[in-house]
Scaffold this active site. Structure first.
Site, PDB file in Angstrom:
ATOM      1  N   SER B 156      72.115 -55.198  62.883  1.00 36.74           N
ATOM      2  CA  SER B 156      70.858 -54.480  63.115  1.00 36.74           C
ATOM      3  C   SER B 156      69.828 -54.866  62.059  1.00 36.74           C
ATOM      4  O   SER B 156      69.555 -56.045  61.856  1.00 36.74           O
ATOM      5  CB  SER B 156      71.148 -52.971  63.130  1.00 36.74           C
ATOM      6  OG  SER B 156      70.043 -52.248  63.555  1.00 36.74           O
ATOM      7  N   ASP B 326      73.780 -53.009  74.433  1.00 38.80           N
ATOM      8  CA  ASP B 326      72.814 -52.657  73.384  1.00 38.80           C
ATOM      9  C   ASP B 326      71.408 -52.769  73.975  1.00 38.80           C
ATOM     10  O   ASP B 326      70.923 -53.859  74.234  1.00 38.80           O
ATOM     11  CB  ASP B 326      72.983 -53.611  72.198  1.00 38.80           C
ATOM     12  CG  ASP B 326      72.063 -53.268  71.029  1.00 38.80           C
ATOM     13  OD1 ASP B 326      71.194 -52.389  71.182  1.00 38.80           O
ATOM     14  OD2 ASP B 326      72.233 -53.893  69.961  1.00 38.80           O
ATOM     15  N   HIS B 359      74.236 -50.123  70.846  1.00 37.97           N
ATOM     16  CA  HIS B 359      73.862 -50.747  69.581  1.00 37.97           C
ATOM     17  C   HIS B 359      74.925 -50.547  68.502  1.00 37.97           C
ATOM     18  O   HIS B 359      75.189 -51.422  67.691  1.00 37.97           O
ATOM     19  CB  HIS B 359      72.521 -50.157  69.125  1.00 37.97           C
ATOM     20  CG  HIS B 359      71.964 -50.802  67.901  1.00 37.97           C
ATOM     21  ND1 HIS B 359      71.654 -52.141  67.847  1.00 37.97           N
ATOM     22  CD2 HIS B 359      71.666 -50.305  66.673  1.00 37.97           C
ATOM     23  CE1 HIS B 359      71.182 -52.436  66.640  1.00 37.97           C
ATOM     24  NE2 HIS B 359      71.187 -51.346  65.911  1.00 37.97           N
TER      25      HIS B 359
END
Lengths: 198, 382
Positions: B156, B326, B359
């Protein structure tokens, strides 16, 4: 290494690849061909493979691998970015046959394609006897086959003529040995070096 | 066969840097501290160091535990990845986790005393960017005697830092490992960040960011409601629709409607719980500046938006991974990074992992994900 030796078409493909080329291998499996080409021809390049276990194997074999779905095409790849785009024994598993061939010849200067010949005599005999062929190069039953396109050497060459794809070279094999006499009947695998028509 | 184990009991350390750090915004800090942890041993050639960059809510505590009696509660956030016999194998690698500048777990940030005023920086702490974080991490590299990282890895926002490392210090990182990340936020990503920020900014307890000295005895207050809401919104974007359906569905706590606004559906109590927990351990000012750092990250900006040209500086080999479910940083964002690396002829492998967890998948140990990552890490020459 055992896998590498078992794929006789790799050695023939390698003969068409010059040292130091950029190569893209579509449906690269565990990366054995690219690994061979990296060692023997010092090529650079990438494999495309969807199967997760194969992706990890490629990485373990020191091969750059991209987990892309070939059905989505090669739109992210730039024109002429590879010397050769290879698809070894996978063309029959791709639904969008013409688009992928055109894409291979957009992204690569040349394409190398091999596929099992459905017109091979034992396959015809199986059909004549009323059953779908099951053989070394078509090892699947009709209900579990990853193959979605069923075609012969003659079919493929007719398509190339229709689509303006130049056949630079063709090799055909049965039982690992070259076939020159009526390959559409006598060869179980065909291997092509393709290009754009001038 | 590997037998994965824990790195065991760990403790954070701190490094102090007394030189001024000029930030991308033009502001500067006269000095700063970074809190970090290390696992494994740096080899004699100093060629086995791996930097782990954290995401929005993470910190330097990547692996191991702080309290043997409460191992699960004090476990590092990426413990399933880092340890002996794990993909980031501490028998082989020297692994460093660092709390970013502006963080709230020890490194210099809004909670730190401003040397000019003797009071906490609060809202006066300058906005920091991904580039600033990486610049600060480079100071830590020097401090640890690490000239070149074998790899810089992050998920991320951590993936953005890993990518930035390969651009800012191409000679100092051999492998960039960019997971569940993106070369820039979408309008939708920024929109969610803005909702989070407004939740905090509009909390009456926020006091313009100077809430540390509020309250009757100046003991400080927490804009808890805002922070909680921010985390709730964030959490929705970390999960996939399918996973939420599977985990919570429409299940209720009491089995029948109670015709009020109390947490009735299980998804509601889950979000409340996540929000409450977060508000206890995270600082609102850090949350604000971190979401801004996310918004601003865009290495292609100086190249007319052309990521291909932006990544031309990179020299590292790359492993990029994304997760099919995601929707926060969707796979096509990772593919953009991959295509830009291809354009520059760099070595890259890319895994697009079919994992249902959205995610947050990057924090889990999906077998295909970890197998690919493990293979990649094992292939790194020391």
């Amino acid at each position: 290494m055992s896998r590498m030796n078992s794929r006789f078409d790799f050695l023939h493909i390698a003969r068409w690849i010059n040292a130091g080329e950029w190569v893209l291998d579509l449906g690269c499996g565990d990366g054995a061909l690219l690994s061979l080409l990296q060692k023997e021809k010092k090529v650079r390049g990438y494999g495309i493979e969807l199967e997760p276990a194969n992706v990890a194997s490629c990485i373990r074999n020191g091969v750059n691998v991209l987990q892309f779905d070939l059905e989505r095409g090669l739109s992210g790849f730039e024109d002429d970015s590879f010397d050769h785009v290879i698809m070894s024994l996978s063309l029959q598993t791709v639904r969008h046959t013409v688009p992928i061939l055109k894409e291979m010849l957009r992204v690569g200067q040349e394409a190398v394609v091999s596929f099992p010949n459905f017109g091979y005599r034992p396959h015809r005999e199986a059909i004549a006897a009323g059953r779908m062929p099951v053989s070394r190069h078509l090892p699947y039953q009709w209900f579990n086959s990853p193959n979605v396109r069923f075609f012969t050497i003659a079919d493929f060459e007719a398509l190339c003529a229709d689509e303006g794809i130049a056949i630079h070279e063709r090799l055909a094999f049965a039982e690992g040995t070259p076939v020159t006499d009526d390959p559409n009947l006598n060869a179980e695998v065909a291997l092509y070096r393709l290009g754009r028509l001038p | 066969m590997k037998h994965p184990a824990s790195v065991g009991l760990v403790a954070p350390r701190s490094a102090r840097f007394d030189q001024p750090l000029r930030l991308k915004s033009g502001a500067s800090l006269s000095g700063f501290s970074l809190t970090f942890e290390t696992y494994g041993e740096l080899n004699a050639a100093k060629s086995n160091a791996v930097l782990v960059c954290h995401a929005l809510s993470g910190n330097h505590h990547v692996a191991g535990f702080y309290d043997p009696a409460q191992q699960k509660e004090t476990l590092g956030w990426w413990d399933n990845l880092v340890g002996p016999g794990k993909p980031l194998d501490t028998r082989r690698f020297f692994v460093v986790g660092v709390n970013n500048l502006g963080g709230c777990h020890g490194s210099t940030g809004p909670m730190t005393l401003n040397p000019e005023t003797g009071r906490p920086y609060g809202a006066d702490f300058p906005l920091v960017t991904v580039e600033d974080w990486v610049a600060a991490q480079a100071y830590l590299s020097d401090f640890l005697g690490i000239d070149t990282w074998a790899a810089v890895i992050g998920g991320s926002l951590g993936g953005m830092q890993a990518l930035e490392w390969t651009l800012a210090y191409p000679e100092r990182v051999r492998h960039g490992i960019v997971i569940a990340s993106t070369p820039r936020l979408t309008a939708q990503n920024i929109a969610f960040n803005e909702v989070s920020r407004q939740a905090i900014l509009s909390d009456p307890e926020f006091h313009g960011g100077h809430y540390y000295e509020q309250g009757d005895g100046r003991q400080g207050v927490i804009p808890r409601k805002g922070l909680r809401l921010a985390r709730m919104v964030g959490h929705i974007t970390y999960l996939s629709d399918d996973q939420m359906a599977e985990k919570f569905g429409r299940r209720t706590r009491h089995g029948k409607p109670s015709f009020n606004y109390d947490a009735e559906f299980e998804i509601e109590s889950y979000l409340h719980h996540q929000g409450d927990k977060f508000a206890e351990v995270f600082d609102a000012n850090t949350y604000l500046l971190t979401t801004r750092a996310l918004d601003y990250f865009d290495p292609a900006l100086d190249y007319d938006g052309d990521l291909h040209r932006a990544l031309a500086r990179a020299k590292a080999d790359f492993f990029v991974a994304s997760f099919t479910t995601d929707w926060r940083f969707a796979p096509e964002k990772s593919r953009e990074i991959v295509y830009a690396l291809l354009h520059n002829g760099l070595n890259v492998s890319y895994a697009e992992v079919d994992c249902p967890a959205g995610h947050d998948s990057f924090l889990l140990d999906d077998p295909h994900y970890h197998a690919a990552l493990d293979a990649y890490l094992q292939g790194i020459r020391l």
